[in-house]
Design an enzyme around this catalytic site. Sequence first.
Site, PDB file in Angstrom:
ATOM      1  N   LYS A  16      74.989  42.849  53.586  1.00 45.39           N
ATOM      2  CA  LYS A  16      75.651  43.927  54.320  1.00 45.39           C
ATOM      3  C   LYS A  16      74.613  44.847  54.947  1.00 45.39           C
ATOM      4  O   LYS A  16      73.760  45.421  54.250  1.00 45.39           O
ATOM      5  CB  LYS A  16      76.560  44.694  53.361  1.00 45.39           C
ATOM      6  CG  LYS A  16      77.511  45.682  54.007  1.00 45.39           C
ATOM      7  CD  LYS A  16      78.458  46.233  52.941  1.00 45.39           C
ATOM      8  CE  LYS A  16      79.560  47.095  53.499  1.00 45.39           C
ATOM      9  NZ  LYS A  16      80.507  47.537  52.430  1.00 45.39           N
TER      10      LYS A  16
ATOM     11  N   GLU B 213      85.745  40.734  50.383  1.00 49.50           N
ATOM     12  CA  GLU B 213      84.557  41.422  49.880  1.00 49.50           C
ATOM     13  C   GLU B 213      84.676  41.611  48.363  1.00 49.50           C
ATOM     14  O   GLU B 213      85.735  41.938  47.834  1.00 49.50           O
ATOM     15  CB  GLU B 213      84.421  42.783  50.560  1.00 49.50           C
ATOM     16  CG  GLU B 213      83.186  43.565  50.149  1.00 49.50           C
ATOM     17  CD  GLU B 213      83.058  44.900  50.864  1.00 49.50           C
ATOM     18  OE1 GLU B 213      81.928  45.416  50.931  1.00 49.50           O
ATOM     19  OE2 GLU B 213      84.079  45.426  51.366  1.00 49.50           O
TER      20      GLU B 213
ATOM     21  N   CYS C 132      82.659  44.228  55.976  1.00 51.36           N
ATOM     22  CA  CYS C 132      83.370  45.501  55.910  1.00 51.36           C
ATOM     23  C   CYS C 132      82.831  46.559  56.864  1.00 51.36           C
ATOM     24  O   CYS C 132      83.103  46.523  58.058  1.00 51.36           O
ATOM     25  CB  CYS C 132      83.394  45.990  54.464  1.00 51.36           C
ATOM     26  SG  CYS C 132      84.678  47.232  54.143  1.00 51.36           S
TER      27      CYS C 132
END
Length: 322
Positions: free
Chosen positions: A149, A59, A191
Amino acid sequence: MATSAPAPTSPGALLLKKPVKIACIQLASGADKAANLAHARDKVREAASAGAKIVVLPECFNSPYGCDFFPSYAETLLPSPPTSEQSPSFHALSAMARENNIYLVGGSIPEQAPSKASSSSSNPDASKTYYNTSLTFSPTGALLASHRKVHLFDIEIPGKIKFKESDVLSPGNKVTIVTLPGYGKIAVAICYDIRFPELAMIAARRGCFALIYPGAFNTTTGPLHWRLQGQARAMDNQIFVALCSPARDLSAGYHAWGHSLVVDPMAQVLVEAEESETIVYAEIDGERIEEARKGIPLRDQRRFDVYADVSQGAVRFEENEE
């Protein structure tokens, strides 16, 4: 392209068509974007030279991680393909995949997009929207998919950590499934997305052989949940899971946990890094998925008469075509 959900994979389907070596590059990145891209290129070449055909970056691999950095490092990705001036990272990742004849999950980068906000606002950033975006490229350097995301990292653990991505970033709105011709399907998320099992379950029900998460857990949440989350998503869905972190830099404002890892369909950790820069490799084989599902036949025991199949309600997902 956005599409309606296809039927879930049938029992007995070999999700991973042939064994493949996957590499997670636990990269050390700094403030110099050009240097970060050059360093990533060297490490991708190293991973490919070791036989990896699917390579994953962490990331925010091209920049420091933090709300203060997202706007200044953000690149314009749409319309695609962007020019090299709009997105040097896009073109660098495309070249890395092409030069090394690999599938490359390009970690994530901050993305800038036009906003619906009024241009008359006194806030100079009001006309811009920012995302945390992962790009996946084919061995020819073609963009296969992009994932914004979905779940933003907004947490506060008193006395330990407070972070609020939503101060700067906007969320994506789809599950991202990527077909890798010759191998099968993977899902890519970022994440904090890993903490939401629904996203993983949808991808698994759609026939993915692996869930891949570029991520940057920190030294508070990392020891608590990083490995546990990887094992949980593998156990729940009986597929492979790969987590790729930045290397830890104690001189930075945000301290990544590290510990990039690959988990098998029985939730066994195949390989795990420590905190320093390194590359971890795993050989993954579709037969291990079938063995897990035959031994513990969750796919045949689900009670959709009692609870809903979340994949049937997934109206927002994107899958490229083989």
